[in-house]
Each structure stands twice: as structure tokens, then as C-alpha cells.
Design a protein around this motif. Structure first.
Motif: not given
Length: 353
Positions: A55-67, A244-249, A254-257
Motif C-alpha cells: 500500500k505504501f509503495a503504491i501511494w509513493m508511486a502515485v506521487f512520484m509518477n505525478f511528479l 491532468v495527465c499526471s493526476l490521471v496516471m 492507485s487502483v493497484g496492479g
């Protein structure tokens, strides 16, 4: 085709293009699927070695993908430019818009099927194949800009060969440097290093794949008259498109994988902490080099071949080559498979609409 909401003369409302709405929805759908199916590769090794909790890794990836998508596009948008100039959608009426929509639909279908079977296909190559296949329905081979397509081929070689060799060589180097270091002390360093490496890989995934889809977004907006190319043939990407592209990615990530994470980080090679660190470091170096050079590479190919190289550095038999075989087969089939789906979907869409 146009639709009007209200009475323009009476209340000032303007026409809204259905094709624009459909294009934007499909582009965002493809970006979402990329974050959902492709981004998990960046954090797979850190989860498999238990350095980070899922869970932590996924949310970290959410932020870093956006950034990554936001910062790298502001700094260097060459990858987006390559994608937007790779093919030409030229046709009568709204056929260019329709063909582009068909390519995006094909990419979503291909990526979703790959996720269902837990196979980490390259969304980058699905994007390239889909755009090429649909553009060829309008202009044949003349629709392909080979000078830009050559960068894609270079990226294919870079992500595959350099990923594998990098993983192999970095692992050997780490083993030499830390051979006299106490294992417990070394593991602490590798744990911190792998956490940083996972964040770097997620950032660079956003930098690479985020830009690719921004390029497609700009194509869709240009066919609807929202933006225009400069005299050099490139777009100036607005900050709102980056956001927009960063937030959607990020939302897709965050959905998982976990299916992809299991295939890449757990089933293919059983990794120790120092091996996970080596895979993350070599993949990050390759992705950063390609991003700075403006070469679109596959983040999936880079990360998975780095893991293969790490496993081979220990011994060839430590790699589950059956999993590797399935992945390579999926990669090989992506260009003709997704390209063919996009080609025939574009034919169908153009005939109907």
C-alpha cells in the motif's frame, strides 16, 4: 458532428464537439490504464524484497509518477514531441479524429487483456503500435515519419540490451564492493537504497510515459482546433495538460496492479535486497539517460530486463525462463497485435462515423 447545449444566440452557449469529448475521454482512459498496468513495474522489486509494503509503495508511486510527468515535461519535452510527430493522421472531414480515437480504443483493449493475464506488456509499444496502425488506414506507409520512428527502434534496443547488461554489471559491481562488509550492515544500506531506487523508477516512469501520452493528448486537441503546432511542427504543452495527465496516471496507479507486481517482482526471479537495489539502480540510470536524450523507451522492458540481468548475474538457472518467455512473446506480439487491432478498428470507425 456537433452538438449544441441551449440556444447560442439567446444565452451565449457555444457548440461542443462530440469528437473532442470522446478523444479526451479515450486519452485519459489510456493514461489511466498505463498507471494501472505499467506503473507497478517501478515498485515491483521493492515489494518483492519486503523493503516497502504494497500500500505504501503504491501511494509513493502515485506521487512520484505525478511528479515525474510534471517536472520532466517542464524541463525537457522531447519525448512528447517525438510521439506527436511520429505519424500523420491525414484524411477528409473528421477521419483523422476518428482514426486517433480508434487507436486509443485498441490500446485500452490490449492493455486490459494483458493485465487480466498478469503479463507486463509495454504500454509504450502498444501506444506506438496503435497510433501507427490507425494512421496507416488513412495514409499507408506515407503516414509514418521514419525519422521519428527510428528513435522508437533505438529505444527498443536501449531498453532491452542496456537494461539486461546494466542489471548484470551493477550486481557484479555491488558484490565486489560489499564482499567484505558485514551482511546486516550492508542490508541496511541496500534497504534504504532500494526505497530510493523504487521512488526514482516511479518518477522516471512518469517522466517517460507521462510525456508520451501528453503527446497524444496534444494530437487530439490539435485535430479539434484547440491547440496549434508551432512553425517547427511541435506543440507547446500547457500546464493544465501536464497536470491532468499526471493526476490521471497517478489515479490509475492507485487502483493497484498486484498481478503485474507478482509476475515481475516475485515469479520471474527470487530477489535478495541487494539484487533488488541493483535492478532499481540500473533501470533508473537507463531511463534517466533516455529521458534526457529525448528517446522514448519502454519502462516495462527496462525494468524487467534489468531484473533478468540481476538474476543471471547469480546464475542463469535462477531466472524463471518460462515467465521470461511469456513476457517476450507478449512484447513481440504487441506491435503486430495492437497495430492490427487499431488498423481494423480505424477502418470500422471511419466507415461508421
Amino acid at each position: 458532428m456537433m452538438i449544441m447545449f441551449g440556444n447560442k444566440d439567446r444565452i451565449g452557449w457555444d457548440f461542443v464537439s462530440i469528437s473532442l469529448v470522446i478523444t479526451v475521454v479515450l486519452v485519459l482512459g489510456v493514461i489511466f490504464v498505463n498507471g494501472w498496468t505499467d506503473a507497478p513495474n517501478a515498485i515491483a522489486t521493492a515489494i518483492s524484497t519486503r523493503v516497502l509494503r504494497p500500500k505504501f509503495a503504491i501511494w509513493m508511486a502515485v506521487f512520484m509518477n505525478f511528479l515525474g510527468a510534471l517536472v520532466m515535461t517542464l524541463f525537457n519535452a522531447q519525448v512528447a514531441e517525438t510521439i506527436s510527430n511520429m505519424v500523420r493522421f491525414e484524411g477528409a472531414g473528421n477521419s483523422a479524429q476518428v482514426a486517433l480515437c480508434a487507436s486509443l480504443f485498441a490500446i485500452v483493449v490490449w492493455a486490459t487483456a494483458a493485465w487480466y493475464f498478469g503479463i507486463p506488456t509495454s504500454e509504450s509499444h502498444a501506444l506506438i503500435a496503435g497510433l501507427t496502425g490507425s494512421a496507416m488506414t488513412l495514409g499507408g506507409l506515407d503516414a509514418v515519419n521514419m525519422s521519428e520512428w527510428s528513435k522508437v527502434l533505438i529505444g527498443l534496443v536501449l531498453s532491452t540490451v542496456f537494461g539486461f547488461l546494466g542489471g548484470y554489471l551493477v550486481t557484479k559491481l555491488v558484490e565486489i564492493i560489499f564482499r567484505n562488509v558485514e551482511r546486516r550492515k550492508a542490508n541496511k544500506m541496500f534497504t534504504a537504497g532500494q526505497a530510493f531506487g523504487a521512488a526514482a523508477n516511479a518518477f522516471l516512469h512518469g517522466a517517460q510515459d507521462g510525456q508520451k501520452f501528453m503527446g497524444v493528448f496534444m494530437l487530439g486537441l490539435s485535430y479539434n482546433g484547440i491547440v496549434e503546432r508551432s512553425a517547427s511542427g511541435n506543440f507547446t504543452i500547457p500546464i493544465w495538460v501536464m497536470m491532468v495527465c499526471s493526476l490521471v496516471m497517478g489515479f490509475g496507479t492507485s487502483v493497484g496492479g498486484m498481478r503485474i507486481i507478482k509476475s515481475v517482482g516475485m515469479d520471474m526471479v527470487k530477489l535478495e535486497t541487494y539484487q533488488g537495489f541493483s535492478a532499481d539502480l540500473s533501470a533508473a540510470i537507463c531511463l534517466l539517460t533516455a529521458s534526457m536524450a529525448g528517446i522514448p523507451v519502454s519502462t516495462t522492458h527496462t525494468k524487467t530486463t534489468a531484473i533478468m540481468g540481476v538474476g543471471a548475474a547469480k546464475r542463469i538457472s535462477s531466472v524463471n525462463w518460462q515467465i521470461v518467455k511469456e513476457m517476450i512473446l507478449a512484447w513481440v506480439l504487441t506491435f503486430p497485435g495492437c497495430g492490427a487491432i487499431a488498423y481494423f478498428m480505424a477502418k470500422l470507425f471511419v466507415a461508421i462515423f
